[in-house]
Design an enzyme around this catalytic site. Structure first.
Site, mmCIF file in Angstrom:
data_model
loop_
_atom_site.group_PDB
_atom_site.id
_atom_site.type_symbol
_atom_site.label_atom_id
_atom_site.label_comp_id
_atom_site.label_asym_id
_atom_site.label_seq_id
_atom_site.Cartn_x
_atom_site.Cartn_y
_atom_site.Cartn_z
ATOM 1 N N LYS A 1 0.263 -2.712 -12.248
ATOM 2 C CA LYS A 1 -0.113 -1.295 -12.175
ATOM 3 C C LYS A 1 -1.348 -1.097 -11.298
ATOM 4 C CE LYS A 1 3.149 0.693 -14.484
ATOM 5 N NZ LYS A 1 4.109 1.544 -13.763
ATOM 6 N N ILE B 1 17.052 -0.622 -8.975
ATOM 7 C CA ILE B 1 15.971 -0.278 -8.047
ATOM 8 C C ILE B 1 15.631 -1.461 -7.128
ATOM 9 C CG2 ILE B 1 13.997 -0.898 -9.507
ATOM 10 C CD1 ILE B 1 14.361 2.406 -7.765
ATOM 11 N N GLY C 1 14.826 5.933 -19.661
ATOM 12 C CA GLY C 1 13.779 5.420 -20.539
ATOM 13 C C GLY C 1 13.046 6.541 -21.265
ATOM 14 N N TYR D 1 1.690 -6.824 -16.442
ATOM 15 C CA TYR D 1 1.952 -5.377 -16.337
ATOM 16 C C TYR D 1 0.722 -4.659 -15.763
ATOM 17 C CZ TYR D 1 2.827 -0.626 -18.154
ATOM 18 O OH TYR D 1 3.005 0.721 -18.298
ATOM 19 N N ILE E 1 2.574 6.554 -25.139
ATOM 20 C CA ILE E 1 3.314 7.822 -25.231
ATOM 21 C C ILE E 1 4.140 7.830 -26.520
ATOM 22 C CG2 ILE E 1 5.013 9.320 -24.111
ATOM 23 C CD1 ILE E 1 2.566 8.990 -22.395
HETATM 24 N N1 SER Z 1 2.654 2.069 -23.341
HETATM 25 C C1 SER Z 1 2.430 1.034 -22.379
HETATM 26 C C2 SER Z 1 2.524 -0.301 -22.997
HETATM 27 O O1 SER Z 1 2.204 -0.422 -24.153
HETATM 28 C C3 SER Z 1 1.075 1.213 -21.765
HETATM 29 O O2 SER Z 1 1.239 1.698 -20.501
HETATM 30 O O3 SER Z 1 2.853 -1.220 -22.336
#
Ligand code: SER
Length: 316
Positions: free
Chosen positions: A148, A55, A15, A144, A174
């Site tokens: 987390k 995984i 990824g 999500y 990122i």
């Molecule tokens: N870049 C991620 C997302 O947009 C944030 O952790 O889901």
């Protein structure tokens, strides 16, 4: 001759983060001691040892851990926010079961350090957004984000109760050019560069003013390695560290790109991802990472734009 046992694993190596982490780790260790795994091999899988691994196949992960008894494990296999909202059950299963299996097996096979990524998605609409503080009220609304935040608490539990040295960072969006992100809310900040070069136009799925924290990939990888290198006594946060670098809106990013590609245009067609972005922080307060292990970002928005456009021009 049989290959030596690998002492570092990247689980989820193909990824956006894993593919860059592999390059960075190759620079600092004997590549034959680095083992990368993912559901399938990506374009750069040949740069290190690679094995196909799901995984969620506990037996297969157990077998791999037993064979190698790695010292360091980076668990990067996960489903991001937007894709997670479309597949809530699968996101929860991958993000949670994958983590707990790896924590259990790390304990059993004596792994010295585990890295697991968290995210700005742990914050929610009632959390402070400007900036998001290290330890405050958190009410994630996406699957999500819930996975987390729960994962962070599991990491701390394994550290506090079992003494497992698990470390974690709350990454912002990122930005990278080598591998595309896989279904997040911050993906626009990568897509926009590809489209700016290919058609000088981008249709953005977030509003012009939707400010989010972001980071260039080199900072994210360096921060990850610095966290993993730090003596255990310096890691005072055992959930996950806020990690900041820059923040901008789609409008500001577009203006910065237009300075480099004057014909570039953008239009805004917000979709369901806008509701996710609205719950996330605009900035993060990362003072604890700076104090505990010396975090300091190097890439601002201008440097990120220069580097992205130069790299993509080279490879396109
Ligand atoms: N870049 C991620 C997302 O947009 C944030 O952790 O889901």
């Amino acid at each position: 001759m049989a290959s030596p046992a690998a002492h570092t694993f990247i689980l989820g190596s193909e990824g956006q983060l894993g593919s860059e982490l592999r390059l960075a780790l190759r620079e600092r260790m004997d590549p034959s001691l680095l083992l990368c795994t993912d559901l399938k091999a990506g374009a750069d899988a040949g740069l290190a040892r690679f094995e196909t691994l799901d995984i969620l196949d506990f037996k297969a992960v157990e077998d791999l851990m037993e064979r190698h008894k790695p010292r360091h494990v980076y668990l990067l296999a996960a489903m991001l926010s937007a894709k997670g909202e479309a597949n809530p059950g699968a996101a929860w299963k991958l993000n949670m079961d994958g983590l707990i299996s790896v924590l259990d097996l790390s304990l059993r096979f004596g792994v010295e350090r585990v890295f697991w990524p968290s995210s700005i998605a742990v914050f929610g609409p009632e959390s402070p957004r400007d900036p998001a503080v290290q330890a405050g009220y958190m009410d994630p609304k996406t699957v999500y984000g819930i996975s987390k935040l729960s994962g962070e608490l599991w990491c701390r539990y394994y550290h506090n109760v079992h003494g497992l040295d698990v470390r974690s960072l709350r990454y912002p969006g990122i930005i990278s050019w080598r591998t595309l992100p896989g279904g997040g809310t911050t993906d626009y900040a990568v897509d926009i560069f590809h489209q700016a070069l290919a058609r000088q136009h981008y249709t953005c799925f977030l509003e012009e003013g939707s400010r989010l924290p972001m980071m260039y990939i080199d900072d994210a990888i360096r921060g990850t390695l610095e966290l993993m290198d730090a003596p255990a006594a310096q890691i005072r946060c055992r959930t996950s560290y806020n990690l900041g670098a820059m923040d901008f809106s789609p409008g500001e990013l577009a203006a910065e790109i237009r300075q480099r590609i004057p014909s570039f245009t953008i239009q805004y067609e917000p979709d369901f991802r806008q509701a996710i972005a609205n719950q996330w922080p605009m900035r993060v307060d990362d003072r604890q990472a700076r104090q505990d292990w010396g975090w300091s970002p190097r890439f601002d928005l201008a440097a990120t734009c220069d580097t992205m456009l130069e790299a993509l021009r080279r490879v396109q």
